[in-house]
Enzyme design. Structure first.
Site, mmCIF file in Angstrom:
data_model
loop_
_atom_site.group_PDB
_atom_site.id
_atom_site.type_symbol
_atom_site.label_atom_id
_atom_site.label_comp_id
_atom_site.label_asym_id
_atom_site.label_seq_id
_atom_site.Cartn_x
_atom_site.Cartn_y
_atom_site.Cartn_z
ATOM 1 N N ARG A 8 11.591 3.782 2.967
ATOM 2 C CA ARG A 8 11.080 2.880 3.996
ATOM 3 C C ARG A 8 12.208 1.717 4.205
ATOM 4 O O ARG A 8 12.662 1.174 3.459
ATOM 5 C CB ARG A 8 9.844 1.919 3.554
ATOM 6 C CG ARG A 8 9.704 0.730 4.526
ATOM 7 C CD ARG A 8 8.300 0.018 4.138
ATOM 8 N NE ARG A 8 7.079 0.746 4.504
ATOM 9 C CZ ARG A 8 6.123 0.331 4.732
ATOM 10 N NH1 ARG A 8 5.669 -1.018 4.692
ATOM 11 N NH2 ARG A 8 4.973 1.008 5.202
ATOM 12 N N ARG A 67 0.671 -1.105 -0.088
ATOM 13 C CA ARG A 67 -0.019 0.022 0.187
ATOM 14 C C ARG A 67 0.728 1.350 0.078
ATOM 15 O O ARG A 67 0.732 2.165 -0.775
ATOM 16 C CB ARG A 67 -1.035 0.137 1.276
ATOM 17 C CG ARG A 67 -2.295 -0.606 1.136
ATOM 18 C CD ARG A 67 -2.668 -1.089 2.575
ATOM 19 N NE ARG A 67 -1.672 -2.220 2.951
ATOM 20 C CZ ARG A 67 -1.853 -3.521 2.268
ATOM 21 N NH1 ARG A 67 -3.172 -3.854 1.750
ATOM 22 N NH2 ARG A 67 -1.145 -4.563 2.816
ATOM 23 N N THR A 68 1.783 1.371 0.861
ATOM 24 C CA THR A 68 2.418 2.617 0.891
ATOM 25 C C THR A 68 3.209 2.794 -0.214
ATOM 26 O O THR A 68 3.202 4.068 -0.751
ATOM 27 C CB THR A 68 3.416 2.518 2.135
ATOM 28 O OG1 THR A 68 2.704 2.178 3.513
ATOM 29 C CG2 THR A 68 4.030 4.009 2.643
ATOM 30 N N HIS A 83 5.763 6.155 11.334
ATOM 31 C CA HIS A 83 5.263 5.920 10.077
ATOM 32 C C HIS A 83 4.424 7.308 9.923
ATOM 33 O O HIS A 83 3.216 7.172 9.913
ATOM 34 C CB HIS A 83 4.491 4.762 9.948
ATOM 35 C CG HIS A 83 4.150 4.055 8.837
ATOM 36 N ND1 HIS A 83 4.189 5.060 7.607
ATOM 37 C CD2 HIS A 83 3.755 3.072 8.193
ATOM 38 C CE1 HIS A 83 3.960 4.350 6.556
ATOM 39 N NE2 HIS A 83 3.245 3.116 6.765
ATOM 40 N N LYS A 136 27.487 -4.632 -2.862
ATOM 41 C CA LYS A 136 28.835 -4.861 -3.066
ATOM 42 C C LYS A 136 29.366 -4.229 -1.889
ATOM 43 O O LYS A 136 30.665 -3.916 -1.839
ATOM 44 C CB LYS A 136 29.225 -3.817 -4.471
ATOM 45 C CG LYS A 136 28.606 -4.336 -5.744
ATOM 46 C CD LYS A 136 29.050 -2.993 -6.612
ATOM 47 C CE LYS A 136 28.343 -3.742 -8.099
ATOM 48 N NZ LYS A 136 28.650 -2.573 -8.971
HETATM 49 C C1 NCD Z 1 2.067 -0.875 8.253
HETATM 50 C C2 NCD Z 1 3.606 -0.548 8.479
HETATM 51 O O1 NCD Z 1 4.207 -1.007 7.632
HETATM 52 O O2 NCD Z 1 4.124 -0.311 9.679
HETATM 53 N N1 NCD Z 1 1.742 -0.828 7.038
HETATM 54 C C3 NCD Z 1 1.287 -0.076 6.031
HETATM 55 O O3 NCD Z 1 2.001 0.764 5.937
HETATM 56 N N2 NCD Z 1 0.037 0.204 5.771
HETATM 57 C C4 NCD Z 1 1.444 -1.743 9.306
HETATM 58 C C5 NCD Z 1 1.824 -3.121 9.385
HETATM 59 O O4 NCD Z 1 2.749 -3.618 8.669
HETATM 60 O O5 NCD Z 1 1.261 -3.711 10.186
#
Ligand code: NCD
Length: 356
Positions: free
Chosen positions: A136, A86-87, A169, A115
């Site tokens: 991320r 999703r993100t 997040h 490397k």
């Molecule tokens: C969350 C995360 O990555 O922290 N997912 C997301 O970005 N929607 C929640 C999760 O992984 O449980």
């Protein structure tokens, strides 16, 4: 104050509120987006309004053509080395809506990290080719460190934290707040509502970010329902104490359902288990939302989940009007487009076009 005014050691030792003072531009727009503490009530209202404008413009070909002409001269690097559906996709689509071009790395096996290059050097490399880095990572604090490094380099481009370790997040919390703004629009907004967090509150970064962001609203009660081993951490509660927010901790989901305006479900974050299988020993089924609870849930309450889900929410309730998680997910695309528009300063053009 910018990140160029402070050494890494000094910055690193600050608390989130003090850190956040170094992250926004002079006019209040975010430069780096690292933590929810950098957003105040005004910023949240502005972002929500902008997301709604973008959402409406995106309904027509004319509106989409306008939006996609805003940032064709900007390029975004999506550096996602931790699993994401999703993100990642919502950032891709948000960039596309605004006409940005993108580069992606999703697996360090395909990059020079194989490397032996450090992540610091990788991010520094991206800043040579791109105008912002959306990242991320499972390494807590890395987004922060890279923000400082880039700010102090000859090409200071913004970092957007799309999930860092167990700590933050922020863009998930922004989409969660946007979802709550929309859900409670006709009921006086978020002020005075009761938000119940359920599940793995210790290791869930979305809970940590959203809990802090909700302190911007008046009289919001936060309830934390979790097995004792996964109950929310003290530093999250310290933020609530400092802001005079009322909260409760408990381990019985059923009893808090009738008083809830929003129930925020989460999965067990067992990827953080110190020993494999450790979380499986916890009796987590007690923290799953049961179909029978719907009967006791207020008719205008909402059930949310950052997703992905496992068994915390039965599929059988997906079509209940209070099941908000699919719409919540789509809101991520709008709020991320709004955030990027604010960072690059094209929000004024969107406002002017919408009002014309
Ligand atoms: C969350 C995360 O990555 O922290 N997912 C997301 O970005 N929607 C929640 C999760 O992984 O449980």
């Amino acid at each position: 104050m910018a990140l160029t005014d402070i050494s890494w050691e000094e910055f690193h030792q600050l608390d989130p509120v003090a850190k956040s003072r170094h992250l926004n531009q002079d006019d209040g727009r975010p430069f780096h987006t690292l933590m929810t503490q950098q957003f105040d009530r005004k910023a949240l209202d502005t972002l929500g309004d902008l997301a709604t404008r973008i959402r409406f413009l995106a309904k027509t070909k004319e509106g989409m053509t306008f939006l996609s002409g805003l940032l064709p001269h900007r390029r975004a690097m999506l550096y996602f080395t931790q699993p994401s559906t999703r993100t990642f996709l919502s950032f891709c689509t948000a960039c596309e809506i605004l006409g940005m071009r993108m580069g992606t790395v999703r697996d360090t096996a395909t990059s020079s990290e194989r490397k032996g290059e450090t992540q610091d050097d990788s991010v520094r490399t991206f800043s040579s080719y791109f105008d912002c880095v959306i990242m991320r990572t499972q390494v807590g604090g890395l987004a922060e460190r890279m923000a400082w490094v880039l700010s102090n380099s000859e090409r200071p481009v913004p970092i957007i934290n799309a999930g860092s370790g167990k700590d933050q997040h922020p863009t998930q919390a922004l989409l969660d707040v946007y979802t709550l703004q929309r859900s409670f629009e006709a009921r006086g907004g978020i002020d005075g509502k009761t938000v119940v967090f359920v599940g793995d509150l210790l290791r869930g970064r979305t809970v940590r970010s959203l809990s802090a962001l909700l302190t911007n609203y008046e009289g919001v009660r936060q309830v934390f329902i979790a097995p004792p081993e996964l109950q929310v951490a003290d530093d999250v509660l310290a933020i609530l104490d400092a802001r005079g927010v009322s909260y409760e901790l408990g381990d019985d989901l059923e009893v808090v359902v009738p008083g809830a305006d929003a129930i925020y479900m989460t999965r067990v974050q067992d990827e953080w288990d110190a020993e494999k299988g450790e979380s499986a020993k916890i009796d987590i089924e007690r923290y799953w939302f049961q179909e029978a609870y719907l009967e006791h849930l207020k008719p205008d309450a909402v059930i949310m989940h950052p997703l992905p889900r496992r068994h915390e929410i039965p599929h059988s309730i997906d079509n209940d009007p209070r099941a908000m998680y699919w719409r919540q997910m789509r809101n991520g695309m709008w709020i991320r487009a709004a955030l990027i528009a604010r960072i690059f300063g094209c929000d004024g053009e969107i406002d002017a076009y919408s009002e014309a």
